[in-house]
Write an enzyme that holds these catalytic residues in place. Structure first.
Site, short mmCIF file in Angstrom:
data_model
loop_
_atom_site.label_atom_id
_atom_site.label_comp_id
_atom_site.label_asym_id
_atom_site.label_seq_id
_atom_site.Cartn_x
_atom_site.Cartn_y
_atom_site.Cartn_z
CD GLU A 134 33.93 35.83 39.29
OE1 GLU A 134 33.76 35.37 38.15
OE2 GLU A 134 34.77 35.37 40.09
CD GLU A 154 38.59 38.16 41.42
OE1 GLU A 154 37.58 37.62 41.89
OE2 GLU A 154 38.60 39.36 41.02
#
Length: 283
Positions: A134, A154
């Protein structure tokens, strides 16, 4: 020669001390250049909440320090740039019932949603997973080692990548490639990442940091005003769309840039056939 992984004394040309940082190393490999190294190689450079808060304050200081013009961001060791958040700590936080935490506005590593005004170049020295990916998705230019991989795992952990990655992978890669990554959590290899336009160059591990620093020096040799404003205009398009970005960038910055000392200096240097002598930016 690669910059050693030791803390350098504060250079005399830096005006203000940087904020306390425990989980990263701060060095200054050249004039106007900041090098930030996540220093938790034993944990694949994953970051606890405290490490993200520290980096949020550090990037804010970097933007405000007038003598810094470009930053390089990397991880210690040769295995991982950053494996994301400290999942053991995250489980402890969830079990206490205190799910919320005081992340900085820039979110993970102070960077995954950072706007800022100065560029950050990434030397991705290994895996960039979860929050590490990210953060990288919001970098300005990325160099990567041959063993680098990128992933948003995730969904494999019962959570989601909510620190800025989801809209960015969509804008960068398009819907179907984005869905491939975020719905499976699979690893994106470095060659595939280069083919997709994420990585500028794949560099041998032993040359990676030097390459990124030399690239940062190229940027630092340019007018700091021009770098800040050009980056702003491009990122406004990235965040909001082309037409709105063009208008906003012109309204906020163009006149100030053209009236600046550096604009006069750059044009005078061209006319006089010499190298420009840039002043610090006051933007």
């Amino acid at each position: 020669m690669t910059t050693p992984l030791t803390k350098n004394p504060m250079p005399s040309w830096i005006e203000s001390p940087y904020p306390h940082v425990q989980h990263s190393l701060i060095t200054f490999p050249a004039k106007h250049i900041l090098l930030v190294t996540i220093n938790r190689p034993e944990a694949r450079n994953c970051l606890p909440v405290e490490g993200t808060i520290e980096l949020g304050a550090l990037w804010k200081w970097y933007d405000a320090e007038p003598e810094l013009r470009c930053a390089v961001f990397t991880g210690a060791g040769d295995k991982a740039f950053c494996a994301g958040m400290d999942l053991k700590q995250r489980l402890d936080i969830i079990e206490t019932g205190e799910i919320a935490h005081d992340y900085p506005p820039g979110q993970f590593a102070g960077m995954s949603n950072r706007t800022g005004k100065k560029p950050i170049i990434v030397a991705c020295n290994g895996h960039a997973h979860g929050g590490g990916f990210e953060a990288i998705l919001n970098a300005d230019v990325i160099f990567a080692s041959p063993n680098a991989t990128f992933a948003l795992p995730e969904v494999l952990r019962g959570v989601s990548a909510l620190a800025g990655a989801l809209p960015r992978v969509f804008h960068l890669f398009g819907n179907h490639r984005a869905m491939d990554l975020i719905l499976t959590g699979r690893r994106l290899g470095v060659q595939e990442a280069k083919d997709w336009g994420l990585v500028k160059e794949i560099v041998p591990q032993e040359k990676l940091l030097d390459t990124a620093i030399e690239y940062a020096k190229l940027i630092a040799r340019l007018s700091p005003d021009s770098v800040i404003i050009s980056r702003l205009a491009a990122r406004e398009a990235w965040e909001t769309g082309v037409s709105r970005a063009t208008m906003r960038g012109q309204e906020l910055w163009a006149e100030n840039m053209l009236r600046s000392e550096n604009a006069r200096e750059g044009l005078a240097a061209y006319r006089e056939k010499r190298e420009p002598r840039w002043k610090r930016s006051h933007l």
